[in-house]
Structure formats: structure tokens, C-alpha cells
Design a protein around this motif. Sequence first.
Motif, short mmCIF file in Angstrom:
data_model
loop_
_atom_site.label_atom_id
_atom_site.label_comp_id
_atom_site.label_asym_id
_atom_site.label_seq_id
_atom_site.Cartn_x
_atom_site.Cartn_y
_atom_site.Cartn_z
N VAL A 168 -16.60 -41.81 22.05
CA VAL A 168 -15.75 -42.98 22.23
C VAL A 168 -15.64 -43.35 23.71
O VAL A 168 -15.61 -44.53 24.08
CB VAL A 168 -14.33 -42.71 21.67
N ASN A 169 -15.62 -42.35 24.58
CA ASN A 169 -15.41 -42.58 26.01
C ASN A 169 -16.69 -42.69 26.83
O ASN A 169 -16.63 -42.86 28.05
CB ASN A 169 -14.55 -41.46 26.59
N GLY A 170 -17.85 -42.58 26.18
CA GLY A 170 -19.10 -42.64 26.91
C GLY A 170 -20.14 -41.74 26.26
O GLY A 170 -20.06 -41.45 25.07
N THR A 171 -21.11 -41.26 27.04
CA THR A 171 -22.17 -40.40 26.53
C THR A 171 -22.02 -39.01 27.15
O THR A 171 -22.01 -38.86 28.37
CB THR A 171 -23.55 -40.98 26.87
N LEU A 172 -21.91 -38.01 26.29
CA LEU A 172 -21.68 -36.63 26.74
C LEU A 172 -23.00 -35.88 26.84
O LEU A 172 -23.79 -35.85 25.90
CB LEU A 172 -20.75 -35.91 25.77
N ILE A 173 -23.21 -35.25 27.99
CA ILE A 173 -24.40 -34.42 28.22
C ILE A 173 -23.94 -32.97 28.32
O ILE A 173 -23.19 -32.60 29.23
CB ILE A 173 -25.13 -34.83 29.51
N GLU A 174 -24.36 -32.15 27.37
CA GLU A 174 -24.05 -30.72 27.41
C GLU A 174 -25.06 -30.02 28.33
O GLU A 174 -26.18 -30.46 28.49
CB GLU A 174 -24.16 -30.12 26.00
N ASN A 175 -24.64 -28.91 28.90
CA ASN A 175 -25.53 -28.13 29.78
C ASN A 175 -26.17 -29.02 30.84
O ASN A 175 -27.39 -29.09 30.98
CB ASN A 175 -26.62 -27.43 28.95
N ARG A 176 -25.33 -29.71 31.58
CA ARG A 176 -25.81 -30.64 32.60
C ARG A 176 -26.60 -29.91 33.69
O ARG A 176 -26.41 -28.72 33.93
CB ARG A 176 -24.62 -31.35 33.24
N PRO A 177 -27.49 -30.63 34.39
CA PRO A 177 -28.20 -30.02 35.51
C PRO A 177 -27.22 -29.66 36.63
O PRO A 177 -26.21 -30.33 36.82
CB PRO A 177 -29.17 -31.12 35.97
N THR A 178 -27.52 -28.62 37.36
CA THR A 178 -26.69 -28.26 38.51
C THR A 178 -26.93 -29.23 39.66
O THR A 178 -27.89 -30.00 39.65
CB THR A 178 -27.02 -26.84 38.99
N HIS A 179 -26.06 -29.19 40.66
CA HIS A 179 -26.25 -30.05 41.83
C HIS A 179 -27.58 -29.74 42.53
O HIS A 179 -28.25 -30.64 43.04
CB HIS A 179 -25.09 -29.87 42.80
N ASP A 180 -27.95 -28.46 42.56
CA ASP A 180 -29.23 -28.09 43.19
C ASP A 180 -30.41 -28.70 42.45
O ASP A 180 -31.37 -29.17 43.06
CB ASP A 180 -29.38 -26.56 43.22
N VAL A 181 -30.35 -28.67 41.11
CA VAL A 181 -31.43 -29.25 40.30
C VAL A 181 -31.51 -30.75 40.53
O VAL A 181 -32.60 -31.31 40.71
CB VAL A 181 -31.20 -28.93 38.81
N MET A 182 -30.37 -31.43 40.53
CA MET A 182 -30.37 -32.88 40.76
C MET A 182 -30.97 -33.21 42.12
O MET A 182 -31.78 -34.14 42.24
CB MET A 182 -28.94 -33.43 40.69
N ALA A 183 -30.58 -32.44 43.13
CA ALA A 183 -31.10 -32.68 44.48
C ALA A 183 -32.61 -32.51 44.53
O ALA A 183 -33.33 -33.32 45.14
CB ALA A 183 -30.42 -31.73 45.47
N ALA A 184 -33.11 -31.46 43.89
CA ALA A 184 -34.56 -31.20 43.88
C ALA A 184 -35.30 -32.31 43.16
O ALA A 184 -36.38 -32.74 43.58
CB ALA A 184 -34.84 -29.85 43.24
N GLU A 185 -34.74 -32.78 42.04
CA GLU A 185 -35.41 -33.81 41.25
C GLU A 185 -35.43 -35.15 41.99
O GLU A 185 -36.36 -35.94 41.83
CB GLU A 185 -34.70 -33.97 39.90
N LEU A 186 -34.41 -35.42 42.80
CA LEU A 186 -34.30 -36.72 43.46
C LEU A 186 -34.73 -36.69 44.92
O LEU A 186 -34.67 -37.71 45.61
CB LEU A 186 -32.86 -37.24 43.35
N GLY A 187 -35.17 -35.53 45.38
CA GLY A 187 -35.68 -35.44 46.74
C GLY A 187 -34.61 -35.61 47.81
O GLY A 187 -34.85 -36.26 48.84
N THR A 188 -33.42 -35.04 47.58
CA THR A 188 -32.34 -35.15 48.55
C THR A 188 -31.66 -33.79 48.69
O THR A 188 -32.20 -32.78 48.24
CB THR A 188 -31.34 -36.25 48.12
#
Length: 223
Positions: A168-188
Motif C-alpha cells: 500500500v505504501n510503495g514497493t518493498l525490497i527484502e534483503n536490500r543491498p548494503t551501502h558498500d554494494v550500492m557504491a560499488a555498483e554505481l561507481g561511487t
Amino acid sequence: MVSVEDLARIPLFANLGADHLGLIVPSIKEQPYTKGRIIVHQDERGTVFFIMEKGLAKVTMAGRDGREITLSYVKPGEFFGEMSLLDGKPRSATVVAVEDSIVLVLTREDFLNQIRLNPEIGIRMLEVFSERIRYADEKIGLLTLTDVQSKLVHYFIHLAGRMGVPTVNGTLIENRPTHDVMAAELGTTRETITRIIGDLRRNGYIKITRKTLLVSNRLFIKK
């Protein structure tokens, strides 16, 4: 030793009956890898096919400047190493265990025999290849953006479409990527990701916990 029940839980084999799975079991070996150990080396000759049974691994490439580029992550139930077995060329990337993991291993001969005997496996692999091509196209599109916040917003929207559950409030992602993973994937950097997530959170675009990420419907409009 892997069992028929274990194989039945792997998407690649999910459509096969118990009799077929029973024939595959003797060909499969379980191989443990500790955190940080390399499972596949880029440019080496490919002789085996892998399925992640437990744990997590990252797929990386060496850039021209020597930096490591993270292409994707391999989660339980997903396979890798098939390209070299199909085209006979060296491995295109390195795969490293990012936590203690167990992989299932098939030799090239056994792998190809299973595809010949069970066309359903080949069909499922084609479906996965299509998913990977779509993901690669989306990631290329992400990397053309120069603003890190825009990259992260599109990354969240992509995750929501790929692995999210509508609520109802949006889209839920279980087991989200960590901040380190996001940074590595986005090159930052991790610090940049943390700062932008804080901004998005304060403005009500996302709700985030240690394990989950809720992407609000407002974020889809923001992009």
C-alpha cells in the motif's frame, strides 16, 4: 552431498521431475569457498559450471586503469561460468565470494550433457540470459547519468521492478543491498551513498532498515 530436494529448489532445475533430478545428482559436487576467496579468475580457461547454493559472490572486471569494477552479485539459486563452456573462450570476469559460500559444480561435459538430455534447462538458461542483457542495458543507462543522486534513484526503481513486492505504501525490497554494494555498483563511495539515502529518507521517498528498503510511489514520479 546434494540431494534431489536440494536441486528441486534451484530455479534452473525447478521444472524437472524427480527422476531427471536423480540422474543429475551424481554429476554435481559441492565446493565451499571462504569469504574473499576467488571462485573464477578472469581470462582463465573455463572447465566447470557453477550454481550458488549458499552465500553471496560478486562478479568483477579489471578496468583499463586497474580499478576493480563490480558488474553484479550472485545469490543462492543463481548460476555463473556458463559462457566459457558454451563458446570455448576464456572467462570474461572474476567471481569472488563476499561471504562464506557453497557452490555446486558441474564439469563442462556433464553440463553440456544435461542441456542435451533436458531441453528445459536450456530454455531456462535463455530466459536468464535475456534477464541479464536487460540488466546490463539498464546499468549502462545508469552509468551515463552524471549525477549520483539520479543514479541512485534509478537504481532503486530498477531494484523495485526486479525484486520488489508492491504494498500500500510503495514497493518493498527484502534483503536490500548494503551501502558498500550500492557504491560499488554505481561507481561511487559509501559515504556518498549514505548521504543521499539520508536525503531521500528525510524527504519521504524511501524507508530503510538494516535489511529492507521501501521505495515510495513518490520516487517513481521523482525520476
